[in-house]
Design an enzyme around this catalytic site. Structure first.
Site, short mmCIF file in Angstrom:
data_model
loop_
_atom_site.label_atom_id
_atom_site.label_comp_id
_atom_site.label_asym_id
_atom_site.label_seq_id
_atom_site.Cartn_x
_atom_site.Cartn_y
_atom_site.Cartn_z
N HIS A 1 0.81 -1.22 0.00
CA HIS A 1 0.00 0.00 0.00
C HIS A 1 0.85 1.27 0.00
O HIS A 1 0.28 2.37 0.04
CB HIS A 1 -1.01 -0.01 1.15
CG HIS A 1 -0.43 0.05 2.53
ND1 HIS A 1 -0.34 -1.03 3.36
CD2 HIS A 1 0.11 1.08 3.21
CE1 HIS A 1 0.20 -0.67 4.51
NE2 HIS A 1 0.49 0.61 4.45
N SER B 1 4.68 2.00 7.75
CA SER B 1 4.36 0.96 6.77
C SER B 1 5.55 0.70 5.86
O SER B 1 6.13 1.65 5.31
CB SER B 1 3.16 1.39 5.92
OG SER B 1 1.96 1.03 6.51
#
Lengths: 326, 84
Positions: free
Chosen positions: A155, A279
């Site tokens: 992502h 992330s």
């Protein structure tokens, strides 16, 4: 079964592998192919090089080579550390050490700021400035796994609700606030898998950034190894995570370590403190002076943060993407 | 799925560019990526499941603000975060 790989080059749209094709065949948008069989054979030559007497499942372990590149890693291992815990404390001196220790004791948020970001392994961890397909801006983390290959979350390279593939990502190794000791490179070549880009499976949330040919950061700062371990080896393993969280001073790197609390086929869960911006950070095992990533941090939740596990298909794709950035 | 569409403003009502916005606390499971506000101070999180989300806004020049937003099913929630 290996993941079906898809590849993206900025400005050329999405080249996705048709599901009716060989699911195991990695592809590139320039038509080149990676011979997975050869890659696996080559990787197998590393099996057993860990030399860990306590590693009973060594036959199930495959490792990539993590190299500090400049041969200066010995200085970081002067401190005796617990099995698995990184030798972070040896990188800190004076005020930085005092700051870190203060962070450890002031409450539940015991993340440690890394100020020595020009030391390995911290310099192989990259702050990411992401421009999504719809021009929205995001921050994330990545880690070098080869000369020009940065591994990150799926992502971070493909944002489903913001135009799909990123337009560009600025990669900043070893960033320390306003300091960018290795400058930065802007990348437009990204990798992920169909399981993420088409099917949005949390279990397939991983990807890679291929740096431009004139940006061989891995040669300069080194890179992480990576490993596909068995369930029994991963259970209760002490792992390390460092990245660029958005709740701290802008562009600063923060480190934490804890044991893995849950092992799933494709997901690792742990109580390591993280925040948005981390992330893509490496979740790694430190053993015998080497760092082997076992997961790619992706998700936050109060019941446990989690990473995409470097399962066999993930391992194979990282291997292929590393070769593409050699 | 729902979305939060927000703006980050100074106490004088001017948009803040470059503020970092992320989920923290007991927010439902989320991608650990953080948004950065644009020139108009705007950000957007989409694809959200229903729940109580705690957002942290981190502005290098204006400090930190926490906001709790309750997200229902299939709704678009406008949000203004203004620093004191």
């Amino acid at each position: 079964m290996l993941d079906e790989v898809i590849v993206h080059e900025n400005g050329m749209g999405i080249d996705e592998v048709n599901g009716s094709q060989d699911d195991n065949m990695p592809v590139a948008n320039d038509g080149s192919q990676v011979n997975q069989d050869d890659a696996i054979t080559a990787e197998a030559s590393y099996v057993g090089t860990l030399g860990d007497a306590g590693e009973t499942a060594v036959a199930a372990v495959e490792v990539g080579d993590g190299s500090p590149a400049t041969g200066d890693s010995a200085e970081f291992f002067a401190e005796a550390v617990a099995e698995g815990q990184d030798a972070w404390i040896a990188t800190l001196e004076g005020d930085a050490l005092a700051e870190a220790m203060q962070e450890v004791v002031i409450g539940p948020d015991d993340r440690i700021r890394i100020t020595g970001t020009t030391s390995y392994p911290w310099r192989a961890i990259c702050s990411l400035r992401i421009t999504a397909g719809d021009d929205s801006q995001w921050i994330g983390t990545g880690w070098l796994v080869g000369p020009r290959t940065v591994i990150t979350a799926g992502h971070c390279v493909f944002i489903h609700n913001n135009g799909g593939w990123a337009k560009r990502i600025e990669v900043i190794p070893g960033r320390n606030g306003a300091q960018q000791p290795y400058a930065s490179c802007v990348a437009t070549s990204f990798r992920s898998v169909v399981g993420w880009t088409q099917n949005r499976k949390r279990s397939h949330d991983y990807g890679a950034i291929i740096l431009p040919s004139n940006c061989r950061y891995g040669d300069q700062v080194g890179y992480f190894g990576y490993a596909n371990y068995s369930d029994s080896t991963l259970e209760d393993m002490l792992v390390n995570l460092s990245g660029y969280p958005g709740d701290k001073p802008v562009g600063t790197q923060w480190f934490h370590y804890r044991r893995i609390t849950e092992v799933d086929d494709r997901v690792l869960t742990y109580d390591i403190d993280t925040a948005g911006g981390q992330s893509g950070a490496p979740v790694w095992r430190y053993i015998n002076g080497q760092r082997y990533a076992v997961g790619i941090h992706t998700n936050g939740h109060s019941s446990g943060n989690s990473a995409t596990r470097i399962a066999k298909p993930v391992f194979d794709n990282i291997k292929a993407w590393k070769a593409q950035g050699s | 799925m729902s979305e939060i569409i927000g703006r980050v403003l100074t106490s004088a009502g001017a948009p803040i560019n470059g503020a970092i916005v992320l989920f923290v606390g007991d927010s439902p499971a989320h991608d650990d990526i953080a948004a950065v506000t644009n020139d108009a101070g705007e950000f957007r999180f989409a694809g959200l499941a229903p729940g109580h989300y705690e957002l942290l806004v981190n502005s290098e020049w204006h400090g930190l603000r926490r906001v709790v937003v309750t997200v229902g099913r299939d709704e678009s929630i406008p949000l203004v975060v203004q620093f004191d």
